[in-house]
Design a protein around this motif. Structure first.
Motif, PDB file in Angstrom:
ATOM      1  N   VAL A  53       0.842  -1.199   0.000  1.00 44.77           N
ATOM      2  CA  VAL A  53       0.000   0.000   0.000  1.00 44.77           C
ATOM      3  C   VAL A  53       0.877   1.249   0.000  1.00 44.77           C
ATOM      4  O   VAL A  53       0.653   2.179  -0.786  1.00 44.77           O
ATOM      5  CB  VAL A  53      -0.973  -0.007   1.202  1.00 44.77           C
ATOM      6  CG1 VAL A  53      -1.688   1.324   1.336  1.00 44.77           C
ATOM      7  CG2 VAL A  53      -1.970  -1.149   1.074  1.00 44.77           C
ATOM      8  N   LYS A  54       1.886   1.275   0.869  1.00 42.32           N
ATOM      9  CA  LYS A  54       2.789   2.427   0.930  1.00 42.32           C
ATOM     10  C   LYS A  54       3.515   2.651  -0.388  1.00 42.32           C
ATOM     11  O   LYS A  54       3.727   3.789  -0.809  1.00 42.32           O
ATOM     12  CB  LYS A  54       3.817   2.245   2.056  1.00 42.32           C
ATOM     13  CG  LYS A  54       3.270   2.489   3.428  1.00 42.32           C
ATOM     14  CD  LYS A  54       4.395   2.327   4.447  1.00 42.32           C
ATOM     15  CE  LYS A  54       3.975   2.691   5.832  1.00 42.32           C
ATOM     16  NZ  LYS A  54       5.100   2.579   6.780  1.00 42.32           N
ATOM     17  N   SER A  55       3.898   1.580  -1.055  1.00 42.38           N
ATOM     18  CA  SER A  55       4.595   1.687  -2.333  1.00 42.38           C
ATOM     19  C   SER A  55       3.718   2.376  -3.377  1.00 42.38           C
ATOM     20  O   SER A  55       4.170   3.264  -4.108  1.00 42.38           O
ATOM     21  CB  SER A  55       5.015   0.296  -2.806  1.00 42.38           C
ATOM     22  OG  SER A  55       5.585   0.365  -4.084  1.00 42.38           O
ATOM     23  N   VAL A  56       2.459   1.973  -3.456  1.00 37.74           N
ATOM     24  CA  VAL A  56       1.537   2.586  -4.411  1.00 37.74           C
ATOM     25  C   VAL A  56       1.286   4.050  -4.044  1.00 37.74           C
ATOM     26  O   VAL A  56       1.286   4.929  -4.913  1.00 37.74           O
ATOM     27  CB  VAL A  56       0.209   1.787  -4.470  1.00 37.74           C
ATOM     28  CG1 VAL A  56      -0.853   2.534  -5.268  1.00 37.74           C
ATOM     29  CG2 VAL A  56       0.452   0.410  -5.057  1.00 37.74           C
ATOM     30  N   ASP A  79     -13.770  -2.713  -7.191  1.00 39.86           N
ATOM     31  CA  ASP A  79     -14.731  -2.892  -8.283  1.00 39.86           C
ATOM     32  C   ASP A  79     -15.299  -4.314  -8.241  1.00 39.86           C
ATOM     33  O   ASP A  79     -15.958  -4.754  -9.167  1.00 39.86           O
ATOM     34  CB  ASP A  79     -14.083  -2.603  -9.637  1.00 39.86           C
ATOM     35  CG  ASP A  79     -12.957  -3.553  -9.999  1.00 39.86           C
ATOM     36  OD1 ASP A  79     -12.672  -4.497  -9.219  1.00 39.86           O
ATOM     37  OD2 ASP A  79     -12.332  -3.352 -11.052  1.00 39.86           O
ATOM     38  N   GLY A  80     -15.000  -5.020  -7.167  1.00 38.46           N
ATOM     39  CA  GLY A  80     -15.451  -6.395  -7.015  1.00 38.46           C
ATOM     40  C   GLY A  80     -14.365  -7.406  -7.332  1.00 38.46           C
ATOM     41  O   GLY A  80     -14.445  -8.555  -6.926  1.00 38.46           O
ATOM     42  N   ARG A  81     -13.337  -6.970  -8.056  1.00 37.01           N
ATOM     43  CA  ARG A  81     -12.225  -7.860  -8.406  1.00 37.01           C
ATOM     44  C   ARG A  81     -10.891  -7.324  -7.909  1.00 37.01           C
ATOM     45  O   ARG A  81     -10.039  -8.078  -7.490  1.00 37.01           O
ATOM     46  CB  ARG A  81     -12.149  -8.065  -9.916  1.00 37.01           C
ATOM     47  CG  ARG A  81     -13.321  -8.791 -10.501  1.00 37.01           C
ATOM     48  CD  ARG A  81     -13.178  -8.986 -11.976  1.00 37.01           C
ATOM     49  NE  ARG A  81     -12.569  -7.798 -12.561  1.00 37.01           N
ATOM     50  CZ  ARG A  81     -12.339  -7.616 -13.838  1.00 37.01           C
ATOM     51  NH1 ARG A  81     -12.646  -8.553 -14.690  1.00 37.01           N
ATOM     52  NH2 ARG A  81     -11.797  -6.519 -14.285  1.00 37.01           N
ATOM     53  N   HIS A  82     -10.704  -6.031  -7.998  1.00 36.26           N
ATOM     54  CA  HIS A  82      -9.428  -5.409  -7.649  1.00 36.26           C
ATOM     55  C   HIS A  82      -9.641  -4.301  -6.623  1.00 36.26           C
ATOM     56  O   HIS A  82     -10.720  -3.725  -6.528  1.00 36.26           O
ATOM     57  CB  HIS A  82      -8.754  -4.815  -8.889  1.00 36.26           C
ATOM     58  CG  HIS A  82      -8.563  -5.789  -9.999  1.00 36.26           C
ATOM     59  ND1 HIS A  82      -7.652  -6.822  -9.939  1.00 36.26           N
ATOM     60  CD2 HIS A  82      -9.177  -5.913 -11.193  1.00 36.26           C
ATOM     61  CE1 HIS A  82      -7.708  -7.521 -11.047  1.00 36.26           C
ATOM     62  NE2 HIS A  82      -8.637  -6.996 -11.827  1.00 36.26           N
ATOM     63  N   ARG A 133      -7.284   9.156  -4.946  1.00 40.60           N
ATOM     64  CA  ARG A 133      -6.900  10.423  -4.320  1.00 40.60           C
ATOM     65  C   ARG A 133      -8.121  11.327  -4.279  1.00 40.60           C
ATOM     66  O   ARG A 133      -8.689  11.675  -5.310  1.00 40.60           O
ATOM     67  CB  ARG A 133      -5.757  11.066  -5.100  1.00 40.60           C
ATOM     68  CG  ARG A 133      -5.142  12.235  -4.386  1.00 40.60           C
ATOM     69  CD  ARG A 133      -3.873  12.676  -5.067  1.00 40.60           C
ATOM     70  NE  ARG A 133      -3.306  13.821  -4.395  1.00 40.60           N
ATOM     71  CZ  ARG A 133      -2.043  14.171  -4.482  1.00 40.60           C
ATOM     72  NH1 ARG A 133      -1.202  13.463  -5.226  1.00 40.60           N
ATOM     73  NH2 ARG A 133      -1.596  15.219  -3.844  1.00 40.60           N
ATOM     74  N   ARG A 134      -8.548  11.666  -3.095  1.00 43.16           N
ATOM     75  CA  ARG A 134      -9.808  12.373  -2.907  1.00 43.16           C
ATOM     76  C   ARG A 134      -9.843  13.721  -3.625  1.00 43.16           C
ATOM     77  O   ARG A 134     -10.862  14.086  -4.213  1.00 43.16           O
ATOM     78  CB  ARG A 134     -10.058  12.565  -1.410  1.00 43.16           C
ATOM     79  CG  ARG A 134     -11.502  12.770  -1.072  1.00 43.16           C
ATOM     80  CD  ARG A 134     -11.739  12.816   0.403  1.00 43.16           C
ATOM     81  NE  ARG A 134     -11.643  11.474   0.989  1.00 43.16           N
ATOM     82  CZ  ARG A 134     -11.594  11.249   2.284  1.00 43.16           C
ATOM     83  NH1 ARG A 134     -11.613  12.247   3.136  1.00 43.16           N
ATOM     84  NH2 ARG A 134     -11.513  10.014   2.741  1.00 43.16           N
ATOM     85  N   ARG A 173      -4.202   1.276  -8.678  1.00 45.72           N
ATOM     86  CA  ARG A 173      -4.499  -0.108  -8.317  1.00 45.72           C
ATOM     87  C   ARG A 173      -3.534  -0.620  -7.254  1.00 45.72           C
ATOM     88  O   ARG A 173      -2.327  -0.401  -7.343  1.00 45.72           O
ATOM     89  CB  ARG A 173      -4.412  -1.005  -9.553  1.00 45.72           C
ATOM     90  CG  ARG A 173      -4.804  -2.431  -9.231  1.00 45.72           C
ATOM     91  CD  ARG A 173      -4.967  -3.260 -10.447  1.00 45.72           C
ATOM     92  NE  ARG A 173      -5.131  -4.647 -10.050  1.00 45.72           N
ATOM     93  CZ  ARG A 173      -4.875  -5.665 -10.805  1.00 45.72           C
ATOM     94  NH1 ARG A 173      -4.445  -5.480 -12.032  1.00 45.72           N
ATOM     95  NH2 ARG A 173      -5.048  -6.876 -10.359  1.00 45.72           N
ATOM     96  N   LEU A 174      -4.075  -1.301  -6.276  1.00 45.92           N
ATOM     97  CA  LEU A 174      -3.282  -1.938  -5.229  1.00 45.92           C
ATOM     98  C   LEU A 174      -3.037  -3.387  -5.643  1.00 45.92           C
ATOM     99  O   LEU A 174      -3.846  -4.273  -5.349  1.00 45.92           O
ATOM    100  CB  LEU A 174      -4.012  -1.884  -3.884  1.00 45.92           C
ATOM    101  CG  LEU A 174      -4.227  -0.498  -3.277  1.00 45.92           C
ATOM    102  CD1 LEU A 174      -5.140  -0.578  -2.065  1.00 45.92           C
ATOM    103  CD2 LEU A 174      -2.898   0.131  -2.918  1.00 45.92           C
TER     104      LEU A 174
END
Length: 124
Positions: A43-46, A95-98, A103-104, A111-112
């Motif tokens: 998560v931090k990398s993304v 999205d149900g898969r990914h 960014r608000r 994508r994570l």
């Protein structure tokens, strides 16, 4: 002539509704299924890439319960006494898969990869 125009408009509207329903993918708020070191590292990398920085710090919160994550501003330098930098919030969505972070302030979506999440309110 009027009848032909009405028929054409009706047909066009029907096609628009049909194609809109089949191609639209909705994202919904999500939480991570795990918050172990490997998951948080991904998560931090993304988020670091999204922020254009190498190192980031995350705000407080359990990402298995929260649907958002905050990237804190960089630490002050040795010659700084204050900074106008503010935390940057990202929403976690699926999205149900990914899984993605959005960014608000800009709506940019990242994508994570190799991170599992579940729609908020759904048990993993």
């Amino acid at each position: 002539m009027r009848r032909a125009i009405k028929l054409a408009l009706s047909t066009l509207a029907s096609l628009n509704l049909l194609t809109g329903c089949t191609t639209a993918q909705t994202s919904q708020p999500a939480t991570l299924t795990r918050s172990d070191d490997a998951t948080l590292s991904r998560v931090k990398s993304v988020l670091a890439e999204a922020m254009g920085r190498q190192n980031i710090r995350l705000g407080a919160g359990d990402l298995t319960e929260e649907t958002s994550v905050t990237v804190l501003p960089p630490n002050l330098g040795p010659l700084e006494t204050n900074s106008p930098a503010i935390p940057v919030p990202f929403d976690i969505v699926t999205d149900g898969r990914h899984c993605f972070v959005v960014r608000r302030e800009t709506g940019e979506k990242y994508r994570l990869s190799d991170v599992d999440c579940v729609a908020a309110g759904v048990e993993p």
